[in-house]
Scaffold this active site. Structure first.
Site, mmCIF file in Angstrom:
data_model
loop_
_atom_site.group_PDB
_atom_site.id
_atom_site.type_symbol
_atom_site.label_atom_id
_atom_site.label_comp_id
_atom_site.label_asym_id
_atom_site.label_seq_id
_atom_site.Cartn_x
_atom_site.Cartn_y
_atom_site.Cartn_z
ATOM 1 C CB ALA A 113 4.994 10.227 -71.458
ATOM 2 C CG ASP A 154 1.794 14.634 -64.664
ATOM 3 O OD1 ASP A 154 1.558 15.829 -64.407
ATOM 4 O OD2 ASP A 154 2.845 14.058 -64.330
#
Length: 323
Positions: A113, A154
């Site tokens: 992220a 991810d």
């Protein structure tokens, strides 16, 4: 070259949880992952004085990096360098201020992220489109610093910010969620050493390939069944699959007593199912919880040692056209 803006621009990226399939996904099996949109990393790109170069300020880490002198193994600097190289632009006079609500080493995709938010911020600074496929590919290179041999899940789910089925080396497939998916995420308070757990599973697989391949196949079967359950809104059936997936992860050796306690506590308090999520041996568990049981399960998780609890609801969604 595009003229950068005179004022600040911002970018952010969500967290993620793996519903089913972690570790097996490294070996070519499918995994299901969903974004956690309420937990995000943020980057603000601000113009710097002429000649100052690019600086990265990570507030949560108390770290300030100058891009030209940051070490090669700095994930933050690598993300920015990859973005600049892809855009084929020189280092700008730029200050990148980073902050995040995502716990570090918790299995929620914090590293991916942060890298996604940094790369998006650099792209926006230069007025370039933030194509998810491009962002995912760049973030994958950063993920190698975190995980050694990352699966790719991810960076993909975070870049696209949509629920998806992921198979390594294949294009992601967006799947259908027919009913809202209410989840509790409970943090064990123990960092999840993903690089170490991935390496430990690889060592076990090398020593006992037949046993591990059987476990990976069993996890893959759960993933396919879970996708079918989600498509018809069968949350009760999905919960049972989460339970079985956790047992298989225990067999792979990636659970921990703290995680097992949280899983048991969630089930006993009324969760439909629960399992560790991410690398394991620490980090978080997820519990599928009916809305009317949320508070009771949250209290049970706190009593069982959860350091933090996050509530999220993945909204219903349709598959992308063409699958």
């Amino acid at each position: 070259m595009e003229k950068p803006p005179a004022t600040a621009v911002e970018a952010s990226a969500c967290g993620k949880v793996i519903l089913l399939g972690e570790h097996a996904v490294v070996y070519g099996r499918p995994a299901l992952a969903v974004p956690v949109c309420g937990l995000r990393a943020w980057v603000r790109a601000e113009p710097g004085p002429p000649g100052s170069g690019c600086w990265i300020e990570a507030r949560d880490l108390g770290e300030i990096l100058r891009l030209t002198t940051a070490p090669a193994d700095s994930p933050l600097a690598r993300a920015v360098r990859l973005a600049l190289a892809h855009l084929d632009v020189p280092e700008p006079d730029l200050r990148l201020v980073l902050w995040s609500a995502l716990p570090i080493a918790g299995g929620l995709g914090s590293g991916a992220a942060v890298a996604t938010a940094l790369i998006r911020a650099v792209f926006r600074w230069f007025g370039r489109p933030t194509d998810p496929a491009v962002i995912a590919a760049l973030v994958y290179e950063v993920e190698k610093l975190h995980h050694g041999t990352p699966s790719g899940i991810d960076n993909t789910v975070i870049a696209y910010e949509r629920p998806l089925r992921f198979v390594r080396g294949q294009a992601p497939v967006f799947f259908t969620i027919a009913r809202p998916l209410p989840l509790l995420i409970a943090d064990s308070g123990i960092p999840s050493p993903t690089r170490e757990t991935v390496a430990a599973v690889r060592a076990g697989w090398a020593a006992e390939p037949a046993r591990y391949e059987t476990l990976f196949d069993a996890i893959a079967a759960l993933v396919w069944e879970a996708e079918a359950r989600l498509a018809i809104g069968d949350l009760e059936g999905l919960g049972g699959l989460l339970d079985v997936n956790h047992r298989l992860l225990v067999e792979l050796g990636v659970s921990a007593p703290a995680l097992d306690r949280l899983v048991v506590a969630a089930r006993q308090a009324g969760a439909l199912g629960a399992k560790l999520t991410g690398g394991g041996r620490g980090g978080n568990i997820i519990a599928l919880v009916p809305p009317e049981r949320m508070e009771a399960v949250a209290q049970a998780l706190r009593a069982a040692g959860a350091r933090a609890i996050y509530r999220t609801v993945v909204p219903p969604t349709a598959a992308a056209p063409g699958g």
